[in-house]
Design a protein around this motif. Sequence first.
Motif, PDB file in Angstrom:
ATOM      1  N   ALA A   6     -35.440 -18.410 -23.040  1.00 21.94           N
ATOM      2  CA  ALA A   6     -34.837 -17.173 -22.522  1.00 21.94           C
ATOM      3  C   ALA A   6     -33.339 -17.270 -22.281  1.00 21.94           C
ATOM      4  O   ALA A   6     -32.634 -16.268 -22.342  1.00 21.94           O
ATOM      5  CB  ALA A   6     -35.549 -16.769 -21.232  1.00 21.94           C
ATOM      6  N   HIS A   7     -32.833 -18.488 -22.015  1.00 24.03           N
ATOM      7  CA  HIS A   7     -31.403 -18.579 -21.676  1.00 24.03           C
ATOM      8  C   HIS A   7     -30.509 -18.585 -22.926  1.00 24.03           C
ATOM      9  O   HIS A   7     -29.290 -18.545 -22.805  1.00 24.03           O
ATOM     10  CB  HIS A   7     -31.129 -19.841 -20.846  1.00 24.03           C
ATOM     11  CG  HIS A   7     -31.407 -21.115 -21.585  1.00 24.03           C
ATOM     12  ND1 HIS A   7     -32.695 -21.607 -21.753  1.00 24.03           N
ATOM     13  CD2 HIS A   7     -30.580 -21.988 -22.218  1.00 24.03           C
ATOM     14  CE1 HIS A   7     -32.636 -22.727 -22.457  1.00 24.03           C
ATOM     15  NE2 HIS A   7     -31.369 -22.986 -22.756  1.00 24.03           N
ATOM     16  N   LEU A   8     -31.097 -18.618 -24.108  1.00 25.96           N
ATOM     17  CA  LEU A   8     -30.282 -18.629 -25.330  1.00 25.96           C
ATOM     18  C   LEU A   8     -30.195 -17.216 -25.917  1.00 25.96           C
ATOM     19  O   LEU A   8     -31.225 -16.583 -26.177  1.00 25.96           O
ATOM     20  CB  LEU A   8     -30.896 -19.560 -26.385  1.00 25.96           C
ATOM     21  CG  LEU A   8     -30.987 -21.040 -26.027  1.00 25.96           C
ATOM     22  CD1 LEU A   8     -31.673 -21.816 -27.155  1.00 25.96           C
ATOM     23  CD2 LEU A   8     -29.601 -21.617 -25.784  1.00 25.96           C
ATOM     24  N   PRO A   9     -28.978 -16.710 -26.136  1.00 25.19           N
ATOM     25  CA  PRO A   9     -28.869 -15.398 -26.780  1.00 25.19           C
ATOM     26  C   PRO A   9     -29.252 -15.473 -28.264  1.00 25.19           C
ATOM     27  O   PRO A   9     -29.036 -16.500 -28.910  1.00 25.19           O
ATOM     28  CB  PRO A   9     -27.389 -15.025 -26.637  1.00 25.19           C
ATOM     29  CG  PRO A   9     -26.706 -16.188 -26.019  1.00 25.19           C
ATOM     30  CD  PRO A   9     -27.684 -17.290 -25.815  1.00 25.19           C
ATOM     31  N   VAL A  10     -29.843 -14.382 -28.761  1.00 20.86           N
ATOM     32  CA  VAL A  10     -30.228 -14.315 -30.175  1.00 20.86           C
ATOM     33  C   VAL A  10     -29.496 -13.128 -30.793  1.00 20.86           C
ATOM     34  O   VAL A  10     -29.507 -12.032 -30.247  1.00 20.86           O
ATOM     35  CB  VAL A  10     -31.753 -14.103 -30.325  1.00 20.86           C
ATOM     36  CG1 VAL A  10     -32.121 -13.817 -31.773  1.00 20.86           C
ATOM     37  CG2 VAL A  10     -32.508 -15.317 -29.828  1.00 20.86           C
ATOM     38  N   SER A  11     -28.858 -13.374 -31.936  1.00 21.94           N
ATOM     39  CA  SER A  11     -28.175 -12.266 -32.607  1.00 21.94           C
ATOM     40  C   SER A  11     -28.458 -12.336 -34.104  1.00 21.94           C
ATOM     41  O   SER A  11     -28.243 -13.368 -34.743  1.00 21.94           O
ATOM     42  CB  SER A  11     -26.678 -12.354 -32.332  1.00 21.94           C
ATOM     43  OG  SER A  11     -25.984 -11.637 -33.313  1.00 21.94           O
ATOM     44  N   VAL A  12     -28.964 -11.227 -34.672  1.00 21.84           N
ATOM     45  CA  VAL A  12     -29.291 -11.165 -36.098  1.00 21.84           C
ATOM     46  C   VAL A  12     -28.408 -10.108 -36.745  1.00 21.84           C
ATOM     47  O   VAL A  12     -28.416  -8.949 -36.324  1.00 21.84           O
ATOM     48  CB  VAL A  12     -30.786 -10.807 -36.312  1.00 21.84           C
ATOM     49  CG1 VAL A  12     -31.115 -10.761 -37.793  1.00 21.84           C
ATOM     50  CG2 VAL A  12     -31.681 -11.825 -35.601  1.00 21.84           C
ATOM     51  N   LEU A  13     -27.651 -10.517 -37.758  1.00 17.24           N
ATOM     52  CA  LEU A  13     -26.728  -9.596 -38.424  1.00 17.24           C
ATOM     53  C   LEU A  13     -27.278  -9.176 -39.777  1.00 17.24           C
ATOM     54  O   LEU A  13     -27.651 -10.022 -40.598  1.00 17.24           O
ATOM     55  CB  LEU A  13     -25.370 -10.280 -38.627  1.00 17.24           C
ATOM     56  CG  LEU A  13     -24.381  -9.507 -39.502  1.00 17.24           C
ATOM     57  CD1 LEU A  13     -23.685  -8.431 -38.686  1.00 17.24           C
ATOM     58  CD2 LEU A  13     -23.347 -10.424 -40.142  1.00 17.24           C
ATOM     59  N   LEU A  14     -27.343  -7.864 -40.002  1.00 21.62           N
ATOM     60  CA  LEU A  14     -27.688  -7.350 -41.328  1.00 21.62           C
ATOM     61  C   LEU A  14     -26.419  -6.740 -41.935  1.00 21.62           C
ATOM     62  O   LEU A  14     -25.930  -5.724 -41.453  1.00 21.62           O
ATOM     63  CB  LEU A  14     -28.792  -6.285 -41.231  1.00 21.62           C
ATOM     64  CG  LEU A  14     -29.206  -5.649 -42.567  1.00 21.62           C
ATOM     65  CD1 LEU A  14     -29.815  -6.681 -43.506  1.00 21.62           C
ATOM     66  CD2 LEU A  14     -30.179  -4.505 -42.355  1.00 21.62           C
ATOM     67  N   PRO A  15     -25.861  -7.379 -42.980  1.00 21.62           N
ATOM     68  CA  PRO A  15     -24.628  -6.848 -43.570  1.00 21.62           C
ATOM     69  C   PRO A  15     -24.860  -5.480 -44.213  1.00 21.62           C
ATOM     70  O   PRO A  15     -26.003  -5.086 -44.462  1.00 21.62           O
ATOM     71  CB  PRO A  15     -24.265  -7.874 -44.648  1.00 21.62           C
ATOM     72  CG  PRO A  15     -25.163  -9.034 -44.437  1.00 21.62           C
ATOM     73  CD  PRO A  15     -26.350  -8.559 -43.683  1.00 21.62           C
ATOM     74  N   ALA A  16     -23.760  -4.786 -44.500  1.00 18.43           N
ATOM     75  CA  ALA A  16     -23.866  -3.447 -45.093  1.00 18.43           C
ATOM     76  C   ALA A  16     -24.573  -3.499 -46.448  1.00 18.43           C
ATOM     77  O   ALA A  16     -25.366  -2.632 -46.781  1.00 18.43           O
ATOM     78  CB  ALA A  16     -22.477  -2.844 -45.239  1.00 18.43           C
TER      79      ALA A  16
END
Length: 396
Positions: free
Chosen positions: A343-353
Motif C-alpha cells: 500500500a505504501h508504494l504508488p502505482v502509475s500506468v501510462l497509456l501513450p496517445a
Amino acid sequence: MATLVLDNGAYTAKIGYSQEKVSVIPNCQFRSKTSRIKTFTANQLDEIKDPSGLFYILPFQKGYLVNWDVQRKVWDHLFGKEMFKVEFADTSVIITEPYFNFTSIQESMNEILFEEYQFQSALRINAGSLSAHHYFSTKCSELCCLVVDTGFSFTHIAPYCRSKKMKEGIHRINVGGKLLTNHLKEIISYRQLHVMDETHVINQVKEDVCYVSQHFYKDMEIAQLKGEENTVMRDYVLPDFSSIKKGFCKPREEMVYNGKYKTGEQILRLANERFAVPEMLFHPSDIGIQEMGIPEAIVHSIQSLPEEMQPHFYQNIVLTGGNTLFPGFRERLEADLRSLVPAHLPVSVLLPANPICYAWEGGKLLAHNPDYDEMVVTREDYEENGHCICEEKFDI
C-alpha cells in the motif's frame, strides 16, 4: 544520409523515414477466396474486392520471424518504387526484433539487410528498447521504466534502468491479439454463426466491440439479463462487401430486442463475449493457458529486481501494443496492480496517445541521437567481420 525506422511486428510493420511520419502496414500477404492465384502484399489489402474468407500468409509464427520468403516480398514492396523508394547505398536502417531472438534468425536478418538489400548501416534492436528510449527522452528525470508490450503473438514485460534492459526481469506471456481473435472466432462459431474462416472480419469485430471489464462478475450478471436491461449486449452488423464494406455496431436506439430485423442485414449478437475475450490478458487460465495474467507478471518481474529500485518501476509503467487500445485496459491494469502492490508504494500506468507507434517514435528519436553512429554496424564492418561484429554491437 537517410534513416529508415522499421518496427517489424508480427501483425503490422510500422515504417517511415526518421524525418517523416509513420505508416502502419499489414506485415503479411493475403489471398482471397475468389482469386486463389493472385497474392496481395501488405497494403494491397485495400484492392481486394471481397475480403470474406481472406487467407493470411504470415512471416511470423509464434512471435518469431520464420517465413523469410513472405517477409522478403513484404519488404520488397515496402522498400520499392510504390512505397518508400529506398536508396540502400545511403540509407541506415533501424529494425526491431523480439526479445531473446534466435541466433539463426538474427544471422539471416544480417545477411538479408547487408548482402541482399545492401543497406549502408543497420541497427537491430528490441522494440521495447525503443519504447524505453522514447519514455526516458520525454521524462528526463526518471531512471527506471517498465515496458509492457502486448502485441499480436505475445505480451512482453521488460524493465529498463538508464536505458539498459535488465534481462533477469523480462517476462513473456503467450497471450496476444492473435489468440484473442481466434478465441472470439471459436466462441461465435460455437454459439451462433460459423466464422472460422473469417479472421479478417472477426478481428474487426474484436476491435469494434470488445472492452476490458472493471467488474467481471457484475458484467457477467448484466450480460444474462433480458431485453433493454442488458446494457452489455450489442448487435454487430456484418459486412456483405457489396453495400456494407465494413462491419459496424448498431446504435442502442436501433436495436430490436426480440424478433428479427426487417432490414435483412446479417447480425452478430454479442453479450459476454465483449469482455470475456480481453479478460484472457488478465486471466489466461480461464481458457486453460497455465500462465500468469499481466498484473501478476508485472509484480513478479519487479520483485526479481533489486529492492531499492522496485518503487521506481511501479511508478513508471508504460503500455505499448495494440491490445492496450481496448477501452478500460489501463484502468483495470492499474486497479489490479493496486491490489497486488504494497500500500505504501504508488502505482502509475501510462497509456501513450498512440501505443502502436510508440516504439517507432522512439526509433525516430534514436536516429537523431548524437551517439547513433556509434551504435550501428556499417556494411564495411559487416563485410570485414561478419556476424560477430553484430553480436558485439547489438545488445540483444
